[in-house]
Design an enzyme around this catalytic site. Structure first.
Site, PDB file in Angstrom:
ATOM      1  N   ASP A   1      37.840  39.734  32.513  1.00 62.75           N
ATOM      2  CA  ASP A   1      38.558  41.002  32.376  1.00 62.75           C
ATOM      3  C   ASP A   1      38.008  42.051  33.343  1.00 62.75           C
ATOM      4  O   ASP A   1      36.828  42.396  33.281  1.00 62.75           O
ATOM      5  CB  ASP A   1      38.424  41.502  30.930  1.00 62.75           C
ATOM      6  CG  ASP A   1      39.466  42.540  30.556  1.00 62.75           C
ATOM      7  OD1 ASP A   1      39.805  43.372  31.418  1.00 62.75           O
ATOM      8  OD2 ASP A   1      39.934  42.524  29.404  1.00 62.75           O
TER       9      ASP A   1
ATOM     10  N   CYS B   1      45.996  45.433  31.039  1.00 67.52           N
ATOM     11  CA  CYS B   1      45.679  44.143  30.435  1.00 67.52           C
ATOM     12  C   CYS B   1      46.884  43.439  29.820  1.00 67.52           C
ATOM     13  O   CYS B   1      47.175  42.291  30.139  1.00 67.52           O
ATOM     14  CB  CYS B   1      44.588  44.347  29.379  1.00 67.52           C
ATOM     15  SG  CYS B   1      44.053  42.843  28.561  1.00 67.52           S
TER      16      CYS B   1
ATOM     17  N   HIS C   1      43.032  41.623  35.934  1.00 72.98           N
ATOM     18  CA  HIS C   1      43.263  42.686  36.917  1.00 72.98           C
ATOM     19  C   HIS C   1      41.926  43.112  37.490  1.00 72.98           C
ATOM     20  O   HIS C   1      40.874  42.580  37.114  1.00 72.98           O
ATOM     21  CB  HIS C   1      43.987  43.876  36.289  1.00 72.98           C
ATOM     22  CG  HIS C   1      43.366  44.335  35.000  1.00 72.98           C
ATOM     23  ND1 HIS C   1      42.126  44.928  34.936  1.00 72.98           N
ATOM     24  CD2 HIS C   1      43.809  44.246  33.714  1.00 72.98           C
ATOM     25  CE1 HIS C   1      41.831  45.196  33.680  1.00 72.98           C
ATOM     26  NE2 HIS C   1      42.827  44.788  32.911  1.00 72.98           N
TER      27      HIS C   1
END
Length: 514
Positions: free
Chosen positions: A12, A57, A325
Site C-alpha cells: 500500500d 485505495c 498506488h
C-alpha cells in the site's frame, strides 16, 4: 491440467522510484535495502513504466481486481459502492476451480441494492470484495489486527491507533526518528505475514491462490524498532518541488486546493498543521521512515519466500508484486495519493513466472497498467479474460516480448470529489460529477483533461517533473488538440462492452468477438 500456485502481493502506497533494482539499472546507488524484492527482480521481469489507473485505495483496488478503468467500474472514491454486476478476479478464479484466499483488504463497499441500508459494512471504510475468502483480514476497522495484538499480550491504549505514536510521546508535530510504540513482533506487517504462513502451511502443498496484502508503507509514517533508525534522513533524496507552496499552487486550481487543505494529521498520527509546509529536513526524515517501513515488509516477504523454498513451491508459483498506488512524499509540496503527478500513480510491478525465466532480471520499458494484472493471472491459470475487461495479459512479455499492437500511452484517472480533505468540489466550485480528470501520457508528453477545469500539458523531455504547464502556449496548441483527441478516442474505445458481442438471430443467440 496440472494445478498451479499464484501469490499476488499487494502493498500500500509504495511508489515506483523506491525500487533498488530500478535504481541500479539507472546507475544510481540505492538508498534503501530490499534483498528479497531484489531476488524477485533478479528472477522475474520488472516493469519500469507501470501505473495504477486510478487513486486512492478503493478505486485503485477495484481496477486491479476487476481489470476495469475507473470510468467503467465507477467506484470512484473510497466508500463508493462497487456495482455487483462487475466480474472480479475472485469470482473468476472460483469459476475455474480455485478458492481465492485473501490476506489484507480490498477496501470494497458493497452494492446497496444487494443488502440493507443497515448493513454494518456501510459504517466502515470498506470490506472484502465478493469472491475472495478472507484468511487474515484487516477490515473492518482493523479489528482482526488489534485483536491479534491484544491476544499476544500487548496492552492496547484506550485509543487503539495510539500504538502508532512515537515511543514516549503523546503528540508529534510531524516526521520523527523515534520508534513506534508497537514492537516489530506485533506490527501489522508481521500480522499479515503470520497469517500468510498459517494459510500456506495449512494448504500442505496443495495448489493455492493467495492475495497477500500489506498496509505499509502507508501512513502513519512511524516505524517499529529497529526499522525506525535503519536509514538516515541526510541520505534520503530531497523533494522535487517548486520554491514554495504558493508557487506550486499557481499551476492549477486543483493543485491550489491540495496545497491549501492537506493536513499533517493524515500522515503523522496526532500531528497538526499544514502538510504543505514540511521543511526539507522533515521530508527527508519522513522518507527515511518510509524506507524503514519498506524494509520491514521486505523482511516479512523473506519469511514467505523462505517457506516456498523449503517446501519446493518457489519454482511452481507465479509471483506478482505490486502496489495499489504511490505517494507524493513531499514532492510538489504534497502528501498522499492525489492530483495528477507521477508520484501518486507510478507503482512497482514485478512478475516471476513459475519455472519460466527467459527474461529474468530484465527491465521492461513497455507501458503497463494495473488493469493488466487480472487478465495476466487468468490466462496463466488457463482461464479466459472477461470481455468487459479493459486490461490485457502481460504473459507475452514473459515469453516473446512486447506485442506489436501494445498500447503506446499510459492512461489514468482521478475523481476528486470529497476525497480526504475539505470537499474539493466546494473550493473549486464544481458539481460532484464535474470533479474528475483523466491523463494520457507517453514517452514525450503528458496531457491532463478535466471535466470542468483548465487542462494541463507537459513536455516530459524538457520538463520531466511537470512544473511548466504548456496548455495555453500557442506553440503547443496543435499538440494539445491531438492529445485531447487521443483522450476522447481512448474513452470511446473502452466504453462498457460486457454485452456488445451478443446478437439475436433466427438461429438464436450468437456472439461476435471481433
Amino acid at each position: 491440467m496440472t494445478r498451479k500456485n499464484v501469490l499476488l502481493i499487494v502493498v500500500d502506497q509504495w511508489r515506483a522510484d523506491f525500487i533498488p533494482h530500478l535504481m541500479r539499472a539507472e546507475g544510481r546507488e540505492p538508498f534503501l535495502k530490499t534483498p528479497n524484492l531484489d531476488r524477485l527482480c533478479r528472477e522475474g521481469l520488472t516493469f519500469r513504466n507501470h501505473v495504477t489507473t486510478c487513486v486512492p485505495c478503493g478505486p485503485a483496488r477495484a481496477s486491479l481486481l476487476t481489470g476495469l478503468y475507473l470510468m467503467n467500474h465507477r467506484a470512484v472514491q473510497n466508500t463508493v459502492p462497487l456495482d455487483q454486476r462487475h466480474l472480479n478476479l475472485g469470482k473468476a478464479l472460483r469459476a475455474i476451480g480455485y478458492d481465492p484466499a485473501l490476506i489484507g483488504y480490498t477496501t470494497t463497499t458493497p452494492d446497496p441494492r444487494t443488502t440493507s441500508a443497515r448493513d454494518p459494512r456501510f459504517t466502515v471504510l470498506g470490506d472484502i470484495m465478493d469472491g475472495f475468502r478472507s484468511v487474515g483480514a484487516f477490515e473492518p476497522n482493523m479489528e482482526g489486527y488489534f485483536g491479534w495484538v491484544a491476544q499476544n499480550g500487548f496492552e492496547l491504549p484506550e485509543n487503539r491507533e495510539d500504538i502508532w505514536l512515537p515511543e514516549g510521546e503523546h503528540s508529534v508535530p510531524g516526521a520523527t526518528d523515534k520508534p513506534s510504540r508497537i514492537p516489530k513482533e506485533f506490527s501489522d506487517s508481521t500480522f499479515f505475514t503470520e497469517r500468510a504462513l498459517t494459510y500456506l502451511k495449512g494448504r500442505d502443498g496443495k495448489p493455492f491462490f493467495l492475495h497477500l496484502g500489506y498496509y505499509r508503507p502507508h501512513p502513519p509514517f512511524v516505524a517499529s524498532a529497529p526499522y525506525h533508525a535503519m536509514y538516515k534522513a541526510e541520505d534520503m533524496p530531497a523533494p522535487i518541488r517548486a520554491e514554495n507552496p504558493d508557487a506550486e499552487a499557481a499551476q492549477h486550481p486543483l493543485m491550489k486546493h491540495y496545497i491549501d487543505h492537506i493536513r499533517r494529521g493524515s500522515f503523522f498520527h496526532g500531528a497538526e498543521g499544514s502538510g504543505a509546509t514540511l521543511d526539507e529536513g522533515e521530508i527527508r526524515q519522513m522518507r527515511a521512515t518510509y524506507c524503514g517501513l519498506i524494509t520491514e515488509i521486505d523482511d516479512c516477504l523473506g519469511r514467505v519466500f523462505a517457506y516456498l523454498d523449503e517446501t519446493g513451491q518457489w519454482d511452481d508459483t507465479l509471483i506478482i508484486f505490486t502496489s495499489d498506488h504511490g505517494e507524493q512524499l513531499g514532492d510538489h509540496h504534497l502528501l498522499g495519493k492525489i492530483g495528477y503527478n507521477a508520484e501518486s500513480f507510478r507503482i512497482p510491478l514485478v512478475i516471476k513466472d513459475a519455472g519460466q525465466n527467459r527474461h529474468a532480471g530484465q527491465i521492461e520499458e513497455g507501458f503497463s497498467e494495473s488493469i493488466d494484472v487480472m487478465p495476466t493471472i487468468l490466462e496463466w491459470l488457463g482461464g479466459e479474460t472477461p470481455r468487459a475487461c479493459d486490461g490485457r495479459s502481460l504473459l507475452p512479455f514473459l515469453a516473446e516480448g512486447k506485442p506489436s499492437d501494445w498500447r503506446t500511452e499510459l492512461h489514468y484517472e482521478f475523481d476528486f470529489r470529497d476525497v480526504f480533505y475539505d470537499q474539493p468540489q466546494n473550493s473549486v466550485q464544481l458539481s460532484q460529477d464535474d470533479c474528475s480528470l483523466c491523463v494520457i501520457e507517453d514517452e514525450n508528453y503528458k496531457y491532463v483533461h478535466f471535466a470542468a477545469l483548465p487542462p494541463l500539458f507537459f513536455d516530459l523531455k524538457a520538463d520531466p517533473h511537470e512544473f511548466s504547464n504548456l496548455a495555453g502556449d500557442p506553440a503547443y496548441a496543435a499538440l494539445v488538440r491531438d492529445y485531447a483527441q487521443k483522450a476522447l478516442s481512448w474513452r470511446l474505445s473502452h466504453a462498457d462492452r460486457t454485452l456488445t458481442h451478443y446478437r439475436s438471430s433466427p438461429q438464436g443467440l450468437t456472439t461476435r468477438n471481433h
